[in-house]
Every structure is written in C-alpha cells, then in structure tokens.
Design an enzyme around this catalytic site. Structure first.
Site, short mmCIF file in Angstrom:
data_model
loop_
_atom_site.label_atom_id
_atom_site.label_comp_id
_atom_site.label_asym_id
_atom_site.label_seq_id
_atom_site.Cartn_x
_atom_site.Cartn_y
_atom_site.Cartn_z
N CYS A 85 11.94 -10.03 29.70
CA CYS A 85 10.84 -9.17 29.25
C CYS A 85 11.16 -7.70 29.55
CB CYS A 85 9.53 -9.63 29.89
SG CYS A 85 8.06 -8.95 29.08
N HIS A 172 9.11 -15.26 28.67
CA HIS A 172 9.17 -15.63 30.09
C HIS A 172 9.57 -17.09 30.26
CE1 HIS A 172 7.41 -12.00 31.96
NE2 HIS A 172 6.87 -11.85 30.76
N GLU A 174 10.40 -18.56 32.94
CA GLU A 174 9.93 -19.09 34.23
C GLU A 174 8.53 -19.68 34.15
OE1 GLU A 174 8.58 -14.74 34.34
OE2 GLU A 174 10.13 -15.97 33.40
#
Length: 513
Positions: A85, A172, A174
């Site tokens: 990002c 993202h 994660e």
C-alpha cells in the site's frame, strides 16, 4: 539480532494500526519477523542482516509535508523489498515512478487480475479478491518495473522489478479478507527471500533467556505478577533464566476477580516455588480512584500507583534494578507509536510515571496473545493458567464504567464469576477468546417480586478472535445466555437487567474502557 536467529524478515512501520499483522503472519510460517520504526537507517538495517524488508501501509500521502519516509539507501542493500500500500507508493516515489490521488478512494474488497506469472503470485489463481484501503495510487510504475496485477479502480495493483527483487502491492495481503494474502507473503518470504522457516517458540525461549541474562547480569529483578497468562509466562520465563534473582510482587489492588488473589499465591509460591510477596494495597488504589470517572485517567492512575507500590517494595528489598512486565505487542500497538494513533493507553505502556526507578524488561512485547499461550505451554505452565481469561492490568477498575466504588466492584465480581461458571459448564472456554461482565453507569426500571425496582444493568462481553487485533462477538447459545442472565438477576444484588454486547472490533474495542 542474537545469533540464535538465522533468518529474519524486517517490517518497517509507516503507521497502519494493523501492519503488525504482517509480522504475525510471517511468524506463523516459522520465520522470525520484527517490526521497527521507518526511521531505521540503511546502515542499521545492514547490521541486522534481514533476509527481506517489508515497507508497511500507512495513512500518509507521499506528497504530504512531514509524511513518513525511510532511508532511500535501503534500495542499495541488495536485500529483497516488498512495499505494501503506502510502502508501494513510497517505493514508486523514490525510484522515479508517479503517484497521484485516486479519483475515488478505495476501501474494501476488490477483484484483481494477475498479468503473466509474477513471483509473488506463483501458483495462485489469475483472478482473486483482495483488501484495498488507499486514497492514492501508482499511476506510472518506475522504469524497469512490470505491472503484475490490475483492478478496475487501480490499474497498477502490483508491480515488480525481478532482477532487483523489488515488489509492490497496492492491497493488504496481511488482512484475512485478501483470500490469497498468506500465499503471497509466503511466496515473498520463501520464494524471493529464500527463507527456510526454522523459527519456533523453543527458539524464542532460548533467545529471550539469553537476552535476559545479558541484560540483568547478576542484578535483581522484580516481576509484576497478576496471575493472568501474560505476567505468569513472564515470571516463569525469567525464573527459568535467572532463578532466585527474580522476586515476584503480587499487588492485590482490590480490583481483582473473585478468588483470584488466593489462587495466585497458591499457584506461584507453592506450585512454581517462586519468591512471591503479596502487597495488600486495596485502600491505597481505591482512595486514588475516588471521584474519578474518566477511563484514561483511571488507567493512568492505576498504572502510576502500580509502579509506586513496586518502588516502595523495592526499597524494602534493596538492590532491585529491573522491573519485568507482561506487555504484549497489542498493548504497544493500541497505546500508539511514533507512527500510529493512540486508541487507549495500556497500564503497561501509557501509565508509566516519568520518575520510575527501574529499567523495564518486557520479554513478551513482540508477541501476540495466542503466541504467549503457545509459549506458556512450551514452558510447561498448566492449562488452567495458559488458557485463563485475558484480564487487563487495571482490573475491574475499567469494567466499572464511571467512578469506582466497593459496591460496584462487588457487583462486577459476582456477575463475572457467574458468567465464568456457566461458560465452563457449557464447555465453551476454549471457543471464546474473552468473556467478562461490565457495569455501565446506568440504571433502569424493573419489576421484581411485584415491586418496582430502579437498579443497575450488567453488560456481557464475549468475543472470538485469533490475536486480539480484531474480534467478533461470540455466538453463545441462547439457552446458556438465558441461564447467565437469570442467575445474575437473581443472585447479584442491585441488578435488574442484563444486556449482551454484539459489537465487533473494530469499531469497538474488546474492553468497554
């Protein structure tokens, strides 16, 4: 880094509240990972010898005055780099590409299409759902980069320069909403960075014991023991490292759950053969909290008073140089860093007085709660302690909303005991991450025994979670909730109503204060 860590992925923090999840995901793969400030110099990073560097997300625009930056010389280290990002945008900005404000901010799920067979997407579907959260985007990738993925609103969703091992993703990975996010991170960690994945809790114990011995030497340590899983694991770990150089102080501040004070003394002084000193400080804490209703002020008062109690005890003991605490990663995250906004101060972090007499030892401050439980099991701590309900340092002081009084504490103590009994009877203890009762500072009208009542309401909070960073409300069976409610109203004085909190985190935190 200690020599016991052979491979490490370094994550640089640019301010996202959830960038610590990157570290957590990588550890799940059996590879050690640490989060560090974005201000680390290339020279400092070189000495750490990471196998790879990840630039995390963050709230800034690369063009904002005072936006978070990193040392550009990172790109001269010949170490693989993944920008996530904001990290991708910063990489683009440094390497000659172009970043602009998006015509439409993108938050939530998005579909991306993979171009070709890029390293990060090896063996993954060409179409996949990812989690976007950005206001800027890369409109022109740097020279020599290829576009690896596109989406409707973000034409450059992923990019790479294979010969340099530089990669960027606008989404993202994660966050669990990115359906192949873990696989992408694995491709970076194992495929690009060539990690093996040999890190474990056994390694962590060796590393931390070595650090503790090096830090402490032949000096003495006080451990702030509460009986909760965090402080219990800290105490056992430090005792394993330095033995009788550790003295545990258990402060009964009058804000504990039912039967907790007696249980702590029995478990640790008898079960673990540790030197445990009990301090009865109930009056001291309650006097300090008198008239205080602001939750932040309560946390700060309790944190300060804890340290002053330890100061007094250390003076009696003589020669104490270190204070051990069970501070976790999540405590530090929610208390804010140089790059992250404070959600609420934790007594282990934000409540420390400036004139503190000790040097802190916090061996768990890189671990999430589930990792602490795994560590406790590895250390041989009994299940009843390892799986004990998380309990905040300020105790029931923040489960009584508003001013804390002995009457209100007793209400929460008794209602919480009933909740725990019924959850245990229903065999739900390990299915629910955390459950407790709170006493909001409100009263409502009720009818009991044909008479009008005007009494307190009890709130029940029960959540499911993996690491405490996010959570969902627990779907406790209705018949169990009915038993809990009926018992609380009938057995706890001054309660005529029970409500169940069905809010996830975010937007709410797990604790009410």
């Amino acid at each position: 880094m200690t020599k016991l860590v052979n491979e490490m992925i370094l994550v640089l923090d640019f301010g996202s509240q959830y960038n610590q999840l990157i570290t957590r995901r990588i550890r799940e793969f059996g590879v050690y990972s640490e989060l560090h400030p974005h201000t680390l110099t290339a020279e400092e990073i070189k000495k750490m010898n990471p196998k790879g560097i990840i630039l995390s997300g963050g709230p800034n625009s690369v063009y904002d005055e005072g936006s978070f930056r990193c040392d550009e010389k990172i790109f001269e280290l010949d170490i693989p780099v993944l920008g996530i990002c904001y990290g991708m945008q910063l990489m683009t900005h440094y390497l000659g590409g172009k970043v602009e404000a998006a015509s439409q901010r993108e938050y939530g799920k998005a579909n991306i299409h993979i171009e070709g067979e890029p390293d990060l997407f090896k063996d993954l579907p060409n179409e996949q759902v990812v989690w976007m959260s950005h206001g800027d985007l890369v409109v022109e990738v740097p020279e020599g980069f290829t576009v690896d993925a596109t989406s409707h609103h973000c034409p450059n969703s992923a990019m790479s320069k294979k010969d340099k091992k530089w990669y960027g993703v606008q989404f993202h990975p994660e966050v669990r909403h990115s359906e192949y996010g873990n696989d992408l991170l694995k491709n970076f960690v194992f495929g690009v960075c060539e990690c093996v994945g040999e890190w474990s809790m056994e390694n962590f114990i060796e590393i931390e014991m070595q650090k503790i011995r090096e830090t402490v030497g032949d000096k003495q340590v006080l451990c702030a023991l509460s009986g909760g899983v965090d402080s219990s694991v800290v105490a056992v770990l430090i005792h394993k490292a330095i033995g009788d150089q550790l003295t545990c102080i258990f402060v009964d501040h009058g804000l504990l759950r039912k039967g907790e004070a007696e249980g702590v003394m029995k478990t640790f002084s008898e079960g673990f053969n540790m030197n445990v000193i009990k301090v009865d400080a109930k009056d001291r804490f309650l006097n300090k909290l008198k008239g205080v209703s602001d939750p932040e002020q309560k946390r700060k008062i309790i944190g300060n008073e804890f340290i002053y109690v330890f100061d007094d005890e250390a003076e009696k003991l003589k020669g104490i140089d270190f204070l051990a605490q069970g501070t976790l990663y999540t405590d530090i995250i929610e208390s804010g860093t140089a790059t992250a906004q404070t959600i609420k101060s934790h007594h282990n972090v934000g409540g420390l007085p400036e004139d503190m007499q000790f040097e802190l030892i916090e061996p768990l401050n890189t671990l999430f709660k589930d990792e602490v439980r795994a560590l406790g099991t590895e250390l041989g701590i009994p299940d009843e302690i390892v799986w004990r309900q998380p309990f905040p340092g300020p105790g029931l002081g923040i489960r009584v909303l508003g001013e804390v009084t002995e009457e209100k504490l007793e209400i929460v103590r008794e209602s919480d005991a009933i909740l725990r009994e019924e959850i245990a009877k229903a065999d739900l203890e390990k299915d629910i991450w955390q459950y407790f009762t709170v006493l909001p500072d409100i009263r409502s009208v009720g009818v009991m025994g044909d008479a009008r009542t005007y009494d307190y309401t009890i709130g029940i909070r029960a959540v499911t979670s993996i690491d405490g960073m996010t959570s969902d409300w627990a779907r406790i069976p209705w018949d169990v909730l009915e038993k809990i409610s009926t018992r609380i109203v009938n057995e706890v004085k001054h309660i005529n109503r029970v409500v169940y909190d069905i809010t996830s985190k975010p937007p709410a935190t797990i604790e009410w204060e």
